[in-house]
Design a protein around this motif. Structure first.
Motif, PDB file in Angstrom:
ATOM      1  N   LEU A   1      -1.048   1.878  -7.655  1.00 57.74           N
ATOM      2  CA  LEU A   1      -1.547   2.184  -6.317  1.00 57.74           C
ATOM      3  C   LEU A   1      -0.515   1.887  -5.232  1.00 57.74           C
ATOM      4  O   LEU A   1      -0.600   2.438  -4.139  1.00 57.74           O
ATOM      5  CB  LEU A   1      -2.833   1.407  -6.039  1.00 57.74           C
ATOM      6  N   THR A   2       0.428   1.009  -5.534  1.00 52.97           N
ATOM      7  CA  THR A   2       1.445   0.660  -4.543  1.00 52.97           C
ATOM      8  C   THR A   2       2.736   1.450  -4.738  1.00 52.97           C
ATOM      9  O   THR A   2       3.611   1.389  -3.874  1.00 52.97           O
ATOM     10  CB  THR A   2       1.770  -0.843  -4.602  1.00 52.97           C
ATOM     11  N   ALA A   3       2.840   2.190  -5.835  1.00 55.32           N
ATOM     12  CA  ALA A   3       4.068   2.936  -6.130  1.00 55.32           C
ATOM     13  C   ALA A   3       4.364   3.924  -5.011  1.00 55.32           C
ATOM     14  O   ALA A   3       3.477   4.635  -4.536  1.00 55.32           O
ATOM     15  CB  ALA A   3       3.933   3.667  -7.458  1.00 55.32           C
ATOM     16  N   GLY A   4       5.611   3.934  -4.604  1.00 56.97           N
ATOM     17  CA  GLY A   4       6.043   4.881  -3.592  1.00 56.97           C
ATOM     18  C   GLY A   4       5.824   4.449  -2.161  1.00 56.97           C
ATOM     19  O   GLY A   4       6.224   5.153  -1.234  1.00 56.97           O
ATOM     20  N   LEU A   5       5.186   3.309  -1.944  1.00 59.24           N
ATOM     21  CA  LEU A   5       5.002   2.839  -0.567  1.00 59.24           C
ATOM     22  C   LEU A   5       6.342   2.417   0.018  1.00 59.24           C
ATOM     23  O   LEU A   5       7.177   1.840  -0.660  1.00 59.24           O
ATOM     24  CB  LEU A   5       4.030   1.667  -0.509  1.00 59.24           C
ATOM     25  N   THR A   6       6.523   2.692   1.292  1.00 57.94           N
ATOM     26  CA  THR A   6       7.727   2.269   2.000  1.00 57.94           C
ATOM     27  C   THR A   6       7.526   0.853   2.541  1.00 57.94           C
ATOM     28  O   THR A   6       6.404   0.330   2.556  1.00 57.94           O
ATOM     29  CB  THR A   6       8.017   3.213   3.180  1.00 57.94           C
ATOM     30  N   ASP A   7       8.608   0.279   3.031  1.00 60.14           N
ATOM     31  CA  ASP A   7       8.505  -1.050   3.637  1.00 60.14           C
ATOM     32  C   ASP A   7       7.534  -1.035   4.815  1.00 60.14           C
ATOM     33  O   ASP A   7       6.710  -1.942   4.958  1.00 60.14           O
ATOM     34  CB  ASP A   7       9.877  -1.537   4.100  1.00 60.14           C
ATOM     35  N   ALA A   8       7.591   0.004   5.632  1.00 57.00           N
ATOM     36  CA  ALA A   8       6.684   0.100   6.781  1.00 57.00           C
ATOM     37  C   ALA A   8       5.233   0.223   6.328  1.00 57.00           C
ATOM     38  O   ALA A   8       4.326  -0.337   6.964  1.00 57.00           O
ATOM     39  CB  ALA A   8       7.071   1.298   7.653  1.00 57.00           C
ATOM     40  N   GLN A   9       4.996   0.937   5.244  1.00 55.52           N
ATOM     41  CA  GLN A   9       3.631   1.107   4.749  1.00 55.52           C
ATOM     42  C   GLN A   9       3.075  -0.189   4.170  1.00 55.52           C
ATOM     43  O   GLN A   9       1.880  -0.461   4.269  1.00 55.52           O
ATOM     44  CB  GLN A   9       3.592   2.229   3.711  1.00 55.52           C
ATOM     45  N   VAL A  10       3.927  -1.008   3.591  1.00 54.68           N
ATOM     46  CA  VAL A  10       3.496  -2.288   3.006  1.00 54.68           C
ATOM     47  C   VAL A  10       2.983  -3.244   4.080  1.00 54.68           C
ATOM     48  O   VAL A  10       2.081  -4.028   3.825  1.00 54.68           O
ATOM     49  CB  VAL A  10       4.660  -2.916   2.199  1.00 54.68           C
ATOM     50  N   VAL A  11       3.533  -3.164   5.270  1.00 58.22           N
ATOM     51  CA  VAL A  11       3.122  -4.085   6.337  1.00 58.22           C
ATOM     52  C   VAL A  11       2.159  -3.442   7.338  1.00 58.22           C
ATOM     53  O   VAL A  11       1.722  -4.105   8.281  1.00 58.22           O
ATOM     54  CB  VAL A  11       4.341  -4.684   7.073  1.00 58.22           C
ATOM     55  N   HIS A  12       1.811  -2.183   7.118  1.00 63.00           N
ATOM     56  CA  HIS A  12       0.848  -1.508   8.004  1.00 63.00           C
ATOM     57  C   HIS A  12      -0.518  -2.189   7.875  1.00 63.00           C
ATOM     58  O   HIS A  12      -1.049  -2.334   6.783  1.00 63.00           O
ATOM     59  CB  HIS A  12       0.727  -0.027   7.627  1.00 63.00           C
ATOM     60  N   VAL A  13      -1.077  -2.618   8.983  1.00 61.73           N
ATOM     61  CA  VAL A  13      -2.386  -3.269   8.979  1.00 61.73           C
ATOM     62  C   VAL A  13      -3.458  -2.179   9.023  1.00 61.73           C
ATOM     63  O   VAL A  13      -3.559  -1.425   9.993  1.00 61.73           O
ATOM     64  CB  VAL A  13      -2.553  -4.239  10.160  1.00 61.73           C
ATOM     65  N   ALA A  14      -4.231  -2.120   7.968  1.00 65.53           N
ATOM     66  CA  ALA A  14      -5.272  -1.104   7.855  1.00 65.53           C
ATOM     67  C   ALA A  14      -6.494  -1.500   8.663  1.00 65.53           C
ATOM     68  O   ALA A  14      -6.782  -2.686   8.847  1.00 65.53           O
ATOM     69  CB  ALA A  14      -5.656  -0.919   6.384  1.00 65.53           C
TER      70      ALA A  14
ATOM     71  N   LYS B   1       2.709 -13.172   5.164  1.00 67.46           N
ATOM     72  CA  LYS B   1       3.557 -12.764   6.293  1.00 67.46           C
ATOM     73  C   LYS B   1       5.040 -12.758   5.922  1.00 67.46           C
ATOM     74  O   LYS B   1       5.848 -12.135   6.610  1.00 67.46           O
ATOM     75  CB  LYS B   1       3.312 -13.682   7.486  1.00 67.46           C
ATOM     76  N   MET B   2       5.372 -13.424   4.833  1.00 70.92           N
ATOM     77  CA  MET B   2       6.761 -13.478   4.377  1.00 70.92           C
ATOM     78  C   MET B   2       7.118 -12.283   3.491  1.00 70.92           C
ATOM     79  O   MET B   2       8.276 -12.090   3.147  1.00 70.92           O
ATOM     80  CB  MET B   2       7.020 -14.788   3.628  1.00 70.92           C
ATOM     81  N   VAL B   3       6.136 -11.497   3.110  1.00 73.92           N
ATOM     82  CA  VAL B   3       6.363 -10.334   2.248  1.00 73.92           C
ATOM     83  C   VAL B   3       6.351  -9.096   3.136  1.00 73.92           C
ATOM     84  O   VAL B   3       5.302  -8.699   3.652  1.00 73.92           O
ATOM     85  CB  VAL B   3       5.305 -10.254   1.135  1.00 73.92           C
ATOM     86  N   THR B   4       7.539  -8.498   3.296  1.00 77.16           N
ATOM     87  CA  THR B   4       7.682  -7.415   4.267  1.00 77.16           C
ATOM     88  C   THR B   4       8.286  -6.145   3.674  1.00 77.16           C
ATOM     89  O   THR B   4       8.515  -5.191   4.407  1.00 77.16           O
ATOM     90  CB  THR B   4       8.557  -7.877   5.445  1.00 77.16           C
ATOM     91  N   THR B   5       8.534  -6.138   2.366  1.00 74.46           N
ATOM     92  CA  THR B   5       9.138  -4.950   1.761  1.00 74.46           C
ATOM     93  C   THR B   5       8.362  -4.512   0.522  1.00 74.46           C
ATOM     94  O   THR B   5       7.687  -5.315  -0.135  1.00 74.46           O
ATOM     95  CB  THR B   5      10.603  -5.201   1.344  1.00 74.46           C
ATOM     96  N   ALA B   6       8.501  -3.225   0.213  1.00 72.11           N
ATOM     97  CA  ALA B   6       7.880  -2.687  -0.998  1.00 72.11           C
ATOM     98  C   ALA B   6       8.458  -3.355  -2.239  1.00 72.11           C
ATOM     99  O   ALA B   6       7.743  -3.601  -3.209  1.00 72.11           O
ATOM    100  CB  ALA B   6       8.080  -1.173  -1.047  1.00 72.11           C
ATOM    101  N   GLY B   7       9.745  -3.680  -2.193  1.00 78.93           N
ATOM    102  CA  GLY B   7      10.375  -4.374  -3.322  1.00 78.93           C
ATOM    103  C   GLY B   7       9.761  -5.739  -3.577  1.00 78.93           C
ATOM    104  O   GLY B   7       9.589  -6.147  -4.730  1.00 78.93           O
ATOM    105  N   GLN B   8       9.423  -6.460  -2.517  1.00 84.47           N
ATOM    106  CA  GLN B   8       8.778  -7.762  -2.671  1.00 84.47           C
ATOM    107  C   GLN B   8       7.388  -7.623  -3.277  1.00 84.47           C
ATOM    108  O   GLN B   8       6.973  -8.455  -4.082  1.00 84.47           O
ATOM    109  CB  GLN B   8       8.703  -8.488  -1.330  1.00 84.47           C
ATOM    110  N   VAL B   9       6.649  -6.596  -2.878  1.00 82.63           N
ATOM    111  CA  VAL B   9       5.324  -6.361  -3.448  1.00 82.63           C
ATOM    112  C   VAL B   9       5.450  -6.056  -4.934  1.00 82.63           C
ATOM    113  O   VAL B   9       4.724  -6.622  -5.763  1.00 82.63           O
ATOM    114  CB  VAL B   9       4.583  -5.229  -2.700  1.00 82.63           C
ATOM    115  N   LYS B  10       6.380  -5.190  -5.289  1.00 85.09           N
ATOM    116  CA  LYS B  10       6.601  -4.857  -6.706  1.00 85.09           C
ATOM    117  C   LYS B  10       7.007  -6.095  -7.498  1.00 85.09           C
ATOM    118  O   LYS B  10       6.491  -6.341  -8.592  1.00 85.09           O
ATOM    119  CB  LYS B  10       7.671  -3.775  -6.832  1.00 85.09           C
ATOM    120  N   GLN B  11       7.896  -6.897  -6.940  1.00 85.89           N
ATOM    121  CA  GLN B  11       8.333  -8.128  -7.615  1.00 85.89           C
ATOM    122  C   GLN B  11       7.164  -9.068  -7.833  1.00 85.89           C
ATOM    123  O   GLN B  11       7.017  -9.665  -8.889  1.00 85.89           O
ATOM    124  CB  GLN B  11       9.435  -8.805  -6.787  1.00 85.89           C
ATOM    125  N   ARG B  12       6.303  -9.186  -6.823  1.00 84.86           N
ATOM    126  CA  ARG B  12       5.150 -10.092  -6.925  1.00 84.86           C
ATOM    127  C   ARG B  12       4.180  -9.624  -7.996  1.00 84.86           C
ATOM    128  O   ARG B  12       3.645 -10.431  -8.760  1.00 84.86           O
ATOM    129  CB  ARG B  12       4.450 -10.194  -5.563  1.00 84.86           C
TER     130      ARG B  12
END
Length: 140
Positions: free
Chosen positions: A1-14, A65-76
């Motif tokens: 579900l997170t594949a392909g998200l950009t850094d901006a999309q990862v921090v977008h507040v829904a 708040k320390m996770v701001t990139t798609a790469g960090q989300v994938k790593q987590r």
């Protein structure tokens, strides 16, 4: 579900209509919450399976708040999957399924039910993950 998200999309507040007073969550926030729940469930499941007395929660949720990139989300996600699976390796060949404690909401919990609880919690939040991803992509 997170594949392909950009850094901006990862921090977008829904937007979340269920949240009356607080803003919705971003993808980093919900992923860190889900992974912390899975790890806690597996950690406590392992302890109960080894007949260790339940003495309280075993949870660490990193600061989202320390996770701001798609790469960090994938790593987590990768890290959490590895950790949750590793907890299964700590179960004895004959787990003590009679070792229980009284959960405030679910009642008696043993190793199996606690391990599944953490995973269930994450599965229960998948619609939220989908909606956050949808809103983040639409906002881009």
């Amino acid at each position: 579900l997170t594949a392909g998200l950009t850094d901006a999309q990862v921090v977008h507040v829904a937007e979340d209509p269920a949240q009356d007073e607080e803003p919705g969550w971003n993808m980093a926030h919900v992923i860190l919450h889900i992974t912390a729940s899975a790890e806690e469930g597996m950690a406590l499941g392992s302890s109960l399976a080894r007949n260790v007395e339940f003495t309280g929660r075993s949870r660490f949720e990193p600061d989202w708040k320390m996770v701001t990139t798609a790469g960090q989300v994938k790593q987590r996600l990768t890290e959490s999957r590895r950790m949750a699976q590793a907890f299964l390796e700590t179960w004895p060949d004959e787990p003590c399924l009679e070792n229980t404690y009284e959960h405030d909401y679910f009642g008696p919990m043993n190793a199996m039910s606690h391990a599944v609880l953490g995973l269930w919690h994450g599965a229960h939040q998948l619609p939220q993950v989908e909606e956050i991803a949808r809103q983040a992509r639409a906002a881009s």
